[in-house]
Write an enzyme that holds these catalytic residues in place. Structure first.
Site, PDB file in Angstrom:
ATOM      1  N   CYS A   9       0.385  -0.925  -0.255  1.00 21.96           N
ATOM      2  CA  CYS A   9       0.352   0.572  -0.518  1.00 21.96           C
ATOM      3  C   CYS A   9       1.377   1.270  -0.183  1.00 21.96           C
ATOM      4  O   CYS A   9       1.738   1.080   0.372  1.00 21.96           O
ATOM      5  CB  CYS A   9      -0.853   0.349   1.333  1.00 21.96           C
ATOM      6  SG  CYS A   9      -0.184   0.139   2.785  1.00 21.96           S
ATOM      7  N   ASN A 110       0.886   1.668   6.374  1.00 18.89           N
ATOM      8  CA  ASN A 110       2.217   0.794   4.830  1.00 18.89           C
ATOM      9  C   ASN A 110       2.876  -0.127   5.845  1.00 18.89           C
ATOM     10  O   ASN A 110       3.338   0.660   6.154  1.00 18.89           O
ATOM     11  CB  ASN A 110       3.191   1.785   4.507  1.00 18.89           C
ATOM     12  CG  ASN A 110       3.973   1.260   2.818  1.00 18.89           C
ATOM     13  OD1 ASN A 110       3.011  -0.559   2.413  1.00 18.89           O
ATOM     14  ND2 ASN A 110       4.558   2.193   2.825  1.00 18.89           N
ATOM     15  N   GLY A 111       2.946  -1.547   5.610  1.00 20.89           N
ATOM     16  CA  GLY A 111       3.624  -2.637   6.100  1.00 20.89           C
ATOM     17  C   GLY A 111       2.854  -3.830   6.696  1.00 20.89           C
ATOM     18  O   GLY A 111       1.870  -4.099   6.201  1.00 20.89           O
ATOM     19  N   TYR A 251      12.641  -1.966  -7.691  1.00 23.06           N
ATOM     20  CA  TYR A 251      10.996  -2.675  -8.111  1.00 23.06           C
ATOM     21  C   TYR A 251       9.963  -1.398  -7.832  1.00 23.06           C
ATOM     22  O   TYR A 251       9.234  -0.691  -8.183  1.00 23.06           O
ATOM     23  CB  TYR A 251      11.031  -3.290  -7.763  1.00 23.06           C
ATOM     24  CG  TYR A 251       8.654  -3.560  -8.930  1.00 23.06           C
ATOM     25  CD1 TYR A 251       9.079  -4.145  -9.687  1.00 23.06           C
ATOM     26  CD2 TYR A 251       8.277  -4.855  -8.172  1.00 23.06           C
ATOM     27  CE1 TYR A 251       7.775  -3.981 -10.150  1.00 23.06           C
ATOM     28  CE2 TYR A 251       7.392  -4.926  -8.238  1.00 23.06           C
ATOM     29  CZ  TYR A 251       6.733  -4.540 -10.161  1.00 23.06           C
ATOM     30  OH  TYR A 251       5.904  -4.971 -10.488  1.00 23.06           O
TER      31      TYR A 251
END
Length: 469
Positions: A9, A110-111, A251
């Site tokens: 996310c 996020n995580g 990436y």
């Protein structure tokens, strides 16, 4: 679908701007690459929180103009999500917003919390009722149960009980809080726009709304913003390794973003240069698997003294494929997204550069596609080491048994993908490339390559992936 790892996310937040919800929409639009399954915005007008969440892309979920009339106020947080083991379900959309005894609070995460199952079980045994399968909800429950008087202390008390990776944005009626875990796995940065404070997973979100980048939020730092301004805290007493995720550079992050205090694009080009130094090859040209392989391929070509060509063209307008083609249409999924340029490839010895190989199925189809376009030789170069271990810190990695490099050596993988040669950038070369940018003291997390997990977790098997979200 491409055979790639997926980020979980992206988060965005802004405090003190009259167009908070609109700017959050734009910020999420810039972060769409970090999650395409669901998104949401929670705003505050100083009195109450309002939310709009949905499944799908940002432009689809917020396509009606009147939605923003229902998100009033000068502060907002937003989230884009890629669904994983938590389930592709509306109930798992973020930001998660709840009302509790001290008011309302929303959080975007996020995580991945590696001890979330244990914390959740303990909370459920003591009477907590969960409405999602997201590990983020455990943080909300811990905050609601915390005994401290101030919100900052309650958030600190709660985060002391969880382990793993988190870059978080909290919103209450009157405050926004942004915090990174002490190891700093996931990126989170700070900016200003017309006196308002802005936080985002990547700086590309600041560029879109023309906010001025200030700095990265440090590992273990908590930034609190209210009408009086911004304050910074470092509440975590335990000293841990600073281990930002190295795959963000390989990436995940957009190449035009600044994360972990440096731009992504030149780092990716240096990965390609290192790869060319380590594994040169007699060839006629270099091409990339677009889009993520482009910078490394350009670096490889420059270092090798070979021309760089656009031998594979990506169709940028492909979404999900809901129809299944007849079996006779081979490589349908990849051919929807990539098309080889025969005039460039025919009769040539081609170096094709990509950022990673996960299962190997897509690489196999791409190599065969290049051969069918007339290439005489196909040499595959990967700008990262073999991905042999699953990630437990917020990346949707397949189980280890699905990672081709966990069970096959490089020669075997080369035969499987039908390449004339296959070479990966080794771990030493990866870190050497980062040292070119002053990263002598940063101990990047490379667990997906090395199996060295910097934050330990309660249980781990060779085949199972921890539930993410």
């Amino acid at each position: 679908m491409f055979d790639k790892l997926h980020e979980e996310c992206g988060v965005f937040g802004i405090f003190g701007h009259p167009e908070a919800a609109n700017l959050t929409y734009l910020g999420l639009y810039a972060l769409q690459h970090r999650g395409q399954e669901s998104c949401g915005i929670v705003s505050s007008d100083g009195m109450q929180l309002k939310a709009h969440l949905g499944m799908g892309l940002v432009s689809d979920v917020f396509k009606q103009d009147d939605i923003f009339n229902k998100l009033p106020g000068s502060s907002a947080i937003g989230h884009v999500r890629y669904s994983t083991a938590g389930g592709n379900d509306m109930k798992n959309c973020q930001p998660i917003m709840v009302d509790y005894s001290r008011g309302s609070i929303a959080v975007a995460h996020n995580g991945n919390l590696v001890n979330a199952p244990e914390v959740r079980n303990a909370l459920e045994k003591s009477g907590s009722i969960f409405s999602t399968t997201a590990d983020t909800e455990t943080i909300i429950h811990l905050i609601a149960r915390a005994q401290s008087d101030s919100l900052v202390e309650r958030v600190c008390e709660s985060l002391q009980q969880v382990k793993g990776a988190y870059s978080l944005a909290f919103l209450t009626e009157t405050r926004m809080i942004a915090v990174r875990d002490p190891s700093g796995f996931r990126p989170l940065s700070l900016a200003k726009l017309d006196g308002a404070f802005v936080v985002a997973s990547e700086s590309c979100a600041f560029d879109l709304i023309e906010a001025e980048y200030i700095r990265e939020i440090e590992p273990g730092e908590m930034v609190v913003v209210d009408k009086k301004g911004m304050k910074s805290y470092f509440p975590f007493k335990e000293k841990v390794r600073n281990t930002p995720c190295i795959f963000e550079y390989i990436y995940f992050a957009r190449p035009d973003s600044r994360i972990f205090n440096r731009m992504v694009y030149p780092v990716r080009k240096e990965f390609g240069r290192q790869l060319a130094r380590q594994y040169p090859v007699d060839a006629d040209l270099v091409i990339a698997v677009p889009d993520s392989g482009m910078p490394a391929a350009m670096g490889f070509a420059e270092e090798a003294g070979l021309p760089f060509e656009l031998g594979l063209i990506r169709n940028h307008y492909v979404g999900r494929t809901f129809i299944e083609p007849q079996q006779s249409i081979r490589h349908f999924g990849v051919k929807l997204k990539l098309n080889p340029v025969r005039e460039i490839l025919e009769g040539k010895r081609v170096v094709v550069v990509d950022d990673s190989i996960v299962r190997g199925t897509t690489s196999r189809k791409i190599v065969k596609m290049i051969r069918n376009a007339g290439a005489k030789e196909v040499h595959v170069r990967i700008s990262s080491p073999p991905t042999s271990f699953p990630c437990f810190y917020g990346i949707d990695t397949p189980s280890r048994k699905e990672l081709i490099s966990a069970s096959h050596n490089i020669d075997e993988i080369a035969r499987y993908i039908t390449a004339d040669t296959l070479c990966y950038l080794n771990i030493e070369g990866l870190h050497e490339a980062l040292r070119q940018f002053g990263d002598h003291k940063v101990d990047f997390c490379d667990a997906c390559f090395s199996g060295d997990y910097p934050v330990k977790f309660p249980r781990l098997t060779d085949t199972n992936q921890l539930g993410l979200f």
